[in-house]
Enzyme design. Structure first.
Site: not given
Length: 204
Positions: A155-157, A184
């Protein structure tokens, strides 16, 4: 991302694929880092036998007759119809899960390895519990894998950088990495918990 063939066809018909400002900026940054400036971002869906989708994204300027081209927030996009075939040598498919699915796995105590490909500064602001910091540029060096019986979720932003990581791993023959759709941000928007990162957020 669309969840059914009808959704995908509706996008093609009405040009309904939009980028957030953050996602558009990340696309431009990725194009610059990958020396792909000037190439459109191609998004394609691969339909599996059970009707589910895998997604393939990449910078590619080899449009096909059935592709739909348009721009959003200064980013040139190519949307390809859903198909059962390969989408090209520079396109690498990966699977996605939504935040609710990940939350369910974690609540049930299923074995999940969470990789956070954001920067150390972003990581320090808050993580999904258990998230392991591995900034995007380190993915080719560390090549994260899941143990037997373990799920690998990246995951990332917003899901763009993690999608790149999943695509890269697929390119290298490391299948099975799952992209957290919406990152996220989507996780937090669904009211799911954000945890504090460890004080030491050094990488390497």
């Amino acid at each position: 991302m669309p969840t059914s063939l009808n959704d995908w066809l509706r996008i093609l018909e009405n040009r309904m694929l939009y980028l957030s400002s953050e996602a558009a900026e990340q696309v431009r940054l990725s194009a610059k880092e990958g020396k792909c400036e000037g190439l459109p971002l191609r998004v394609a869906a691969l339909v599996q036998e059970d009707g589910s989708f895998h997604y393939a994204i990449g910078f590619e300027d080899t449009p096909k007759d059935e592709d739909v081209r348009f721009s959003d927030k200064g980013v040139d996009l190519i949307v390809a119809p859903a198909s059962a075939g390969n989408t090209g040598r520079s396109m690498y498919p990966f699977e996605e899960i939504d935040p609710a699915t990940l939350a369910s796995w974690l609540e049930k105590g299923e074995s999940v390895r969470l990789i956070d490909v954001r920067s150390p500064a972003e990581y320090a602001q808050g993580i999904i519990e258990g998230g392991e910091l591995m900034p995007l540029h380190l993915i080719p060096l560390q090549m994260p894998e899941a143990k037997e019986g373990e799920k690998l979720v990246i995951y990332c932003r917003t899901g763009m950088r993690s999608g790149q990581a999943c695509g890269f791993l697929s390119q290298q023959g490391k299948d099975g990495a799952l992209n957290l759709r919406g990152g996220i941000v989507a996780w937090a928007q669904q009211g799911l918990p954000i945890s504090r990162a460890d004080k030491d957020v050094s990488v390497g």
